[in-house]
Scaffold this active site. Structure first.
Site, mmCIF file in Angstrom:
data_model
loop_
_atom_site.group_PDB
_atom_site.id
_atom_site.type_symbol
_atom_site.label_atom_id
_atom_site.label_comp_id
_atom_site.label_asym_id
_atom_site.label_seq_id
_atom_site.Cartn_x
_atom_site.Cartn_y
_atom_site.Cartn_z
ATOM 1 N N HIS A 93 -7.319 0.927 -6.342
ATOM 2 C CA HIS A 93 -7.542 0.033 -5.198
ATOM 3 C C HIS A 93 -8.227 -1.243 -5.725
ATOM 4 O O HIS A 93 -9.412 -1.478 -5.473
ATOM 5 C CB HIS A 93 -8.409 0.740 -4.157
ATOM 6 C CG HIS A 93 -8.392 0.102 -2.799
ATOM 7 N ND1 HIS A 93 -7.618 -1.004 -2.494
ATOM 8 C CD2 HIS A 93 -9.058 0.419 -1.651
ATOM 9 C CE1 HIS A 93 -7.807 -1.328 -1.227
ATOM 10 N NE2 HIS A 93 -8.681 -0.490 -0.696
ATOM 11 N N GLN A 123 -10.156 -3.923 -3.421
ATOM 12 C CA GLN A 123 -11.453 -3.456 -2.940
ATOM 13 C C GLN A 123 -12.503 -3.527 -4.045
ATOM 14 O O GLN A 123 -13.617 -4.017 -3.833
ATOM 15 C CB GLN A 123 -11.329 -2.018 -2.419
ATOM 16 C CG GLN A 123 -12.641 -1.456 -1.884
ATOM 17 C CD GLN A 123 -13.076 -2.099 -0.586
ATOM 18 O OE1 GLN A 123 -12.308 -2.169 0.368
ATOM 19 N NE2 GLN A 123 -14.313 -2.584 -0.525
ATOM 20 N N CYS A 137 -16.331 1.593 0.600
ATOM 21 C CA CYS A 137 -15.158 0.763 0.898
ATOM 22 C C CYS A 137 -14.768 0.823 2.371
ATOM 23 O O CYS A 137 -14.103 -0.081 2.862
ATOM 24 C CB CYS A 137 -13.987 1.205 0.023
ATOM 25 S SG CYS A 137 -13.579 2.955 0.175
ATOM 26 N N ARG A 140 0.882 -1.179 0.000
ATOM 27 C CA ARG A 140 0.000 0.000 0.000
ATOM 28 C C ARG A 140 0.916 1.225 0.000
ATOM 29 O O ARG A 140 1.646 1.460 0.969
ATOM 30 C CB ARG A 140 -0.905 -0.005 1.230
ATOM 31 C CG ARG A 140 -1.588 1.319 1.454
ATOM 32 C CD ARG A 140 -2.706 1.260 2.466
ATOM 33 N NE ARG A 140 -3.860 0.582 1.924
ATOM 34 C CZ ARG A 140 -5.078 0.591 2.468
ATOM 35 N NH1 ARG A 140 -5.283 1.260 3.585
ATOM 36 N NH2 ARG A 140 -6.074 -0.058 1.903
ATOM 37 N N ARG A 198 -13.617 -8.890 1.571
ATOM 38 C CA ARG A 198 -12.196 -8.635 1.315
ATOM 39 C C ARG A 198 -11.390 -9.893 1.631
ATOM 40 O O ARG A 198 -10.480 -10.277 0.902
ATOM 41 C CB ARG A 198 -11.665 -7.462 2.177
ATOM 42 C CG ARG A 198 -12.173 -6.086 1.795
ATOM 43 C CD ARG A 198 -11.631 -5.601 0.469
ATOM 44 N NE ARG A 198 -10.181 -5.482 0.449
ATOM 45 C CZ ARG A 198 -9.479 -4.446 0.911
ATOM 46 N NH1 ARG A 198 -10.098 -3.411 1.440
ATOM 47 N NH2 ARG A 198 -8.164 -4.419 0.815
ATOM 48 N N ASP A 201 -17.275 7.202 -1.505
ATOM 49 C CA ASP A 201 -16.012 7.090 -0.762
ATOM 50 C C ASP A 201 -15.721 8.468 -0.170
ATOM 51 O O ASP A 201 -16.355 9.473 -0.546
ATOM 52 C CB ASP A 201 -14.890 6.635 -1.726
ATOM 53 C CG ASP A 201 -13.564 6.352 -1.030
ATOM 54 O OD1 ASP A 201 -13.550 6.230 0.217
ATOM 55 O OD2 ASP A 201 -12.537 6.276 -1.734
HETATM 56 N N1 CP Z 1 -11.220 -0.297 2.472
HETATM 57 C C1 CP Z 1 -9.936 -0.393 2.881
HETATM 58 O O1 CP Z 1 -9.005 -0.640 2.104
HETATM 59 O O2 CP Z 1 -9.786 -0.219 4.222
HETATM 60 P P1 CP Z 1 -8.405 -0.019 5.018
HETATM 61 O O3 CP Z 1 -7.864 1.336 4.652
HETATM 62 O O4 CP Z 1 -8.807 -0.098 6.471
HETATM 63 O O5 CP Z 1 -7.447 -1.096 4.639
HETATM 64 N N1 NVA Z 2 -9.993 6.682 -1.277
HETATM 65 C C1 NVA Z 2 -9.637 6.204 0.038
HETATM 66 C C2 NVA Z 2 -9.867 4.730 0.138
HETATM 67 C C3 NVA Z 2 -9.532 4.133 1.479
HETATM 68 C C4 NVA Z 2 -9.729 2.645 1.544
HETATM 69 C C5 NVA Z 2 -8.191 6.556 0.324
HETATM 70 O O1 NVA Z 2 -7.355 6.392 -0.573
HETATM 71 O O2 NVA Z 2 -7.897 7.002 1.427
#
Ligand code: CP
Ligand code: NVA
Length: 307
Positions: A129, A132, A264, A102, A292, A224
């Site tokens: 992502h 997700q 998400c 990530r 997930r 989101d």
């Molecule tokens: N939706 C998602 O990826 O959640 P986290 O940021 O908690 O991993």
């Molecule tokens: N768009 C959000 C998604 C989190 C799972 C972010 O990138 O923070």
């Protein structure tokens, strides 16, 4: 056939996604049958950003498949002190069997994949992502029994979630509509690629500034956060710019009568979604969160159980 890595849904075929969903459904229904699928295998998990779902579901998933996962905060490993991504990829490839990352820059995950000899899974970047979005289409297929001919409407910021949902629609046979305020449109390259994918798949993609137009007749209403991770300094400006863009019961009423609400998570109730919608009878947010685990176990087994 799946490539070495999972970086973007754009790289997958519709058949890849269908095979993955069949495996995920099997793993969800009969988890005990897969207890040694990744016996002795190790997943390294690099995190430059916070996470609850991704971190816990990947680690739990590896354990349930008979393997193990290692949490590597970028603050603690040498990447944080400037060790090249390429060297990190080459070193981890000597120890473990897969990398989930990530990161802020999407290029970081691409660089890891380029130099690792083991599979690299995108656990969220500023651009995409995929884990997700795949999970969300899997959840949609559970709710409606099939996907072809169904419609998903995304309302809000043209961000990483919007992009991966745009890429997922054509691979799943789902029509996608994305509505954003002016100035917050999805990335132009992603939009062009997703349009081409939709044309090839015979699905539709609509990108608009009208949330009512996007939502009309949709089976899934998705939103989101307005400020993603890394955009904290813009939070106040974004709250002003997104005024009127909260997903409310009134907006949901324009959708298909059987429509469900997706997010998400984490959610900001009272900002991108009204609490009555987020916690209401149409909300399937915790089914998405659970799935997930199942979908990522299918991804892990597909990528890491290769000779
Ligand atoms: N939706 C998602 O990826 O959640 P986290 O940021 O908690 O991993
Ligand atoms: N768009 C959000 C998604 C989190 C799972 C972010 O990138 O923070």
């Amino acid at each position: 056939m799946f490539q070495k890595d999972l970086i973007s849904i754009h790289d997958l075929t519709g058949a890849d996604v269908a095979t993955l969903f069949t495996l995920a459904a099997g793993m969800k229904a009969r988890p005990r049958d897969f207890r040694s699928a990744l016996s002795g295998k190790i997943l390294a998990m690099i995190f430059e950003k916070s996470s609850t779902r991704t971190r816990v579901s990947f680690e739990a998933g590896m354990t349930q498949l008979g393997g193990a996962a290692q949490f590597l905060s970028s603050r603690d490993i040498q990447i944080g002190r400037g060790e090249p991504i390429a060297d990190t990829a080459r070193v981890l490839s000597r120890y473990v069997d897969g990398i989930m990352a990530r990161t802020f820059a999407h290029d970081t995950v691409l660089e890891l994949a380029r130099h690792a000899t083991i599979p690299v899974i995108n656990g969220l970047t500023d651009l995409l992502h995929p884990c997700q979005a795949l999970t969300d289409y899997f959840t949609m297929s559970e709710k409606f029994g099939k996907l072809t001919g169904f419609k998903l409407a995304y309302v809000g910021d043209g961000n990483n979630m919007a992009h991966s949902l745009m890429y997922g629609g054509p691979k799943c046979g789902v029509d996608v509509a994305v509505a954003t305020p002016k100035g917050y449109e999805p990335d132009a390259t992603v939009t062009a690629n997703a349009h081409a994918d939709a044309t090839a798949a015979g699905t539709t993609l609509l990108v608009t500034h009208s949330k009512e137009e996007a939502v009309r007749g949709a089976h899934v209403i998705y939103t989101d956060v307005w400020a993603s991770m890394g955009q904290e300094a813009e939070q106040q400006k974004r709250v002003r710019d997104f005024a009127g863009w909260t997903v409310t019961s009134e907006l949901l009423a324009l959708a298909h009568p059987d429509a469900v609400f997706m997010h998400c998570l984490p959610a900001h109730r009272g900002e991108e979604v009204a609490a009555e919608v987020c916690d209401g009878p149409r909300s399937v947010i915790f089914d998405e969160a659970e799935n997930r685990l199942h979908v990522q176990k299918a991804i892990l087994a597909t990528l890491m159980d290769r000779p």
